[in-house]
Design a protein around this motif. Structure first.
Motif, PDB file in Angstrom:
ATOM      1  N   GLU A 135       0.829  -1.214   0.000  1.00 23.60           N
ATOM      2  CA  GLU A 135       0.000   0.000   0.000  1.00 23.60           C
ATOM      3  C   GLU A 135       0.857   1.256   0.000  1.00 23.60           C
ATOM      4  N   THR A 136       1.955   1.234   0.736  1.00 20.24           N
ATOM      5  CA  THR A 136       2.874   2.384   0.748  1.00 20.24           C
ATOM      6  C   THR A 136       3.500   2.556  -0.628  1.00 20.24           C
ATOM      7  N   LEU A 137       3.977   1.465  -1.205  1.00 22.70           N
ATOM      8  CA  LEU A 137       4.599   1.546  -2.526  1.00 22.70           C
ATOM      9  C   LEU A 137       3.582   1.971  -3.579  1.00 22.70           C
ATOM     10  N   LYS A 138       2.343   1.528  -3.422  1.00 20.74           N
ATOM     11  CA  LYS A 138       1.279   1.861  -4.374  1.00 20.74           C
ATOM     12  C   LYS A 138       1.068   3.374  -4.467  1.00 20.74           C
ATOM     13  N   ALA A 139       1.364   4.094  -3.391  1.00 21.35           N
ATOM     14  CA  ALA A 139       1.232   5.555  -3.415  1.00 21.35           C
ATOM     15  C   ALA A 139       2.114   6.162  -4.496  1.00 21.35           C
ATOM     16  N   MET A 140       3.230   5.502  -4.821  1.00 19.67           N
ATOM     17  CA  MET A 140       4.143   6.003  -5.852  1.00 19.67           C
ATOM     18  C   MET A 140       3.821   5.445  -7.236  1.00 19.67           C
ATOM     19  N   ALA A 141       2.775   4.619  -7.339  1.00 23.88           N
ATOM     20  CA  ALA A 141       2.402   4.070  -8.645  1.00 23.88           C
ATOM     21  C   ALA A 141       1.696   5.113  -9.506  1.00 23.88           C
ATOM     22  N   GLN A 142       1.205   6.162  -8.898  1.00 25.00           N
ATOM     23  CA  GLN A 142       0.477   7.202  -9.624  1.00 25.00           C
ATOM     24  C   GLN A 142       1.503   8.191 -10.211  1.00 25.00           C
ATOM     25  N   PRO A 143       1.528   8.372 -11.538  1.00 23.09           N
ATOM     26  CA  PRO A 143       2.558   9.214 -12.168  1.00 23.09           C
ATOM     27  C   PRO A 143       2.618  10.653 -11.654  1.00 23.09           C
ATOM     28  N   LEU A 144       1.478  11.263 -11.407  1.00 22.55           N
ATOM     29  CA  LEU A 144       1.498  12.645 -10.920  1.00 22.55           C
ATOM     30  C   LEU A 144       2.107  12.716  -9.529  1.00 22.55           C
ATOM     31  N   LEU A 189       2.806  23.986  -7.097  1.00 21.84           N
ATOM     32  CA  LEU A 189       2.971  22.687  -7.758  1.00 21.84           C
ATOM     33  C   LEU A 189       1.932  22.498  -8.865  1.00 21.84           C
ATOM     34  N   ALA A 190       0.733  23.027  -8.677  1.00 30.13           N
ATOM     35  CA  ALA A 190      -0.300  22.945  -9.717  1.00 30.13           C
ATOM     36  C   ALA A 190       0.152  23.691 -10.965  1.00 30.13           C
ATOM     37  N   LYS A 191       0.765  24.847 -10.785  1.00 29.42           N
ATOM     38  CA  LYS A 191       1.265  25.607 -11.939  1.00 29.42           C
ATOM     39  C   LYS A 191       2.405  24.868 -12.631  1.00 29.42           C
ATOM     40  N   LYS A 192       3.299  24.286 -11.846  1.00 34.22           N
ATOM     41  CA  LYS A 192       4.446  23.563 -12.419  1.00 34.22           C
ATOM     42  C   LYS A 192       4.004  22.328 -13.204  1.00 34.22           C
ATOM     43  N   THR A 193       2.882  21.724 -12.798  1.00 34.84           N
ATOM     44  CA  THR A 193       2.413  20.501 -13.446  1.00 34.84           C
ATOM     45  C   THR A 193       1.223  20.739 -14.359  1.00 34.84           C
ATOM     46  N   ASP A 194       0.789  21.986 -14.453  1.00 37.36           N
ATOM     47  CA  ASP A 194      -0.382  22.348 -15.261  1.00 37.36           C
ATOM     48  C   ASP A 194      -1.591  21.492 -14.860  1.00 37.36           C
ATOM     49  N   SER A 195      -1.827  21.438 -13.544  1.00 35.64           N
ATOM     50  CA  SER A 195      -2.903  20.604 -12.988  1.00 35.64           C
ATOM     51  C   SER A 195      -3.818  21.447 -12.100  1.00 35.64           C
ATOM     52  N   ASP A 196      -4.945  20.868 -11.762  1.00 39.90           N
ATOM     53  CA  ASP A 196      -5.911  21.499 -10.868  1.00 39.90           C
ATOM     54  C   ASP A 196      -5.375  21.487  -9.433  1.00 39.90           C
ATOM     55  N   PRO A 197      -5.402  22.628  -8.721  1.00 33.41           N
ATOM     56  CA  PRO A 197      -4.901  22.662  -7.344  1.00 33.41           C
ATOM     57  C   PRO A 197      -5.599  21.664  -6.414  1.00 33.41           C
ATOM     58  N   GLY A 198      -6.894  21.431  -6.609  1.00 31.04           N
ATOM     59  CA  GLY A 198      -7.601  20.447  -5.786  1.00 31.04           C
ATOM     60  C   GLY A 198      -7.047  19.047  -5.990  1.00 31.04           C
ATOM     61  N   GLN A 199      -6.759  18.711  -7.236  1.00 29.03           N
ATOM     62  CA  GLN A 199      -6.177  17.408  -7.553  1.00 29.03           C
ATOM     63  C   GLN A 199      -4.783  17.289  -6.925  1.00 29.03           C
ATOM     64  N   ILE A 200      -4.012  18.360  -7.009  1.00 35.35           N
ATOM     65  CA  ILE A 200      -2.665  18.358  -6.429  1.00 35.35           C
ATOM     66  C   ILE A 200      -2.749  18.173  -4.915  1.00 35.35           C
ATOM     67  N   SER A 201      -3.672  18.886  -4.266  1.00 38.00           N
ATOM     68  CA  SER A 201      -3.830  18.749  -2.812  1.00 38.00           C
ATOM     69  C   SER A 201      -4.156  17.314  -2.417  1.00 38.00           C
ATOM     70  N   TYR A 202      -5.028  16.660  -3.182  1.00 38.55           N
ATOM     71  CA  TYR A 202      -5.382  15.271  -2.907  1.00 38.55           C
ATOM     72  C   TYR A 202      -4.136  14.378  -2.976  1.00 38.55           C
ATOM     73  N   HIS A 203      -3.359  14.526  -4.036  1.00 35.72           N
ATOM     74  CA  HIS A 203      -2.171  13.682  -4.206  1.00 35.72           C
ATOM     75  C   HIS A 203      -1.110  13.984  -3.151  1.00 35.72           C
ATOM     76  N   LEU A 204      -0.993  15.231  -2.738  1.00 35.62           N
ATOM     77  CA  LEU A 204      -0.054  15.575  -1.664  1.00 35.62           C
ATOM     78  C   LEU A 204      -0.468  14.901  -0.355  1.00 35.62           C
ATOM     79  N   ARG A 205      -1.755  14.911  -0.059  1.00 37.26           N
ATOM     80  CA  ARG A 205      -2.240  14.244   1.155  1.00 37.26           C
ATOM     81  C   ARG A 205      -1.959  12.738   1.097  1.00 37.26           C
ATOM     82  N   GLU A 206      -2.121  12.133  -0.086  1.00 34.81           N
ATOM     83  CA  GLU A 206      -1.834  10.701  -0.234  1.00 34.81           C
ATOM     84  C   GLU A 206      -0.351  10.415  -0.010  1.00 34.81           C
TER      85      GLU A 206
END
Length: 192
Positions: free
Chosen positions: A11-20, A39-56
């Motif tokens: 499960e810990t390793l799976k957290a790194m399976a997501q490319p973003l 980080l959202a600007k650097k990745t051209d992504s939605d800030p909400g999506q970035i926040s979710y992945h940071l929490r994960e």
């Protein structure tokens, strides 16, 4: 000196399976502490999506909050956790766990090649000093598993010594437990 964190949980390793998530982790490693907005600007992504992945990533111990950097309660800063992480596919013995380990490893290798290709495309922009020290190396060595583990802890400059050792062993017929070992390295600067 900070300790090396050995990952054995699928499960810990799976957290790194997501490319973003891997990209966010790399950006935090390269840039230092940052906010989801940056980080959202650097990745051209939605800030909400970035926040979710940071929490994960934080949930699995790869990053942590840096509250002392916040200017107000709304601002959330993140940084990588101290130390390094390591994992071995051999530690994942169920088919499901092994599938996760294999997937993450393949993705990491693809990322490494993509970064090397990007370096080759951009190398002229770095100028002569960086071009003189950026290297790639490919060697075939004749080693036991134990010797390869030892070599992994040494600097690239020692490759010549180990190559000679393998050639002499082969010439003398000492071939038991030795295999050809492919070693591939790239060292180059990279901007996030």
């Amino acid at each position: 000196m900070t300790e090396m964190r050995k990952i054995t949980s699928p499960e810990t390793l799976k957290a790194m399976a997501q490319p973003l998530r891997r990209r966010l982790y790399r950006l935090l490693s390269q840039l230092g502490p940052s906010t989801a907005g940056v980080l959202a600007k650097k990745t051209d992504s939605d800030p909400g999506q970035i926040s979710y992945h940071l929490r994960e990533l934080a949930k699995h111990g790869f990053i942590e909050e840096a509250p002392e950097l916040a200017k107000d309660r709304r601002e959330r800063w993140w940084r990588t956790t101290p130390g390094s992480s390591t994992w071995d596919t051999a530690d994942f013995d169920t088919p499901e766990a092994r599938a996760i380990a294999d997937t993450v490893k393949r993705q990491m290798i693809a990322d490494e090649f993509e970064r090397a290709v990007q370096w080759e495309k951009d190398r002229d922009e770095w100028g002569a000093p960086w071009n003189r020290v950026a290297t790639s190396s490919e060697s075939t060595l004749f080693l036991t598993p134990e010797e390869l583990a030892e070599l992994n802890d040494e600097l690239t400059a020692l490759v010549v010594k180990w190559s000679k050792r393998g050639r002499e062993a082969r010439a003398e017929g000492r071939v038991e437990n030795r295999e050809s070992v492919f070693l591939f390295t790239h060292n180059f600067p990279e901007r996030p």
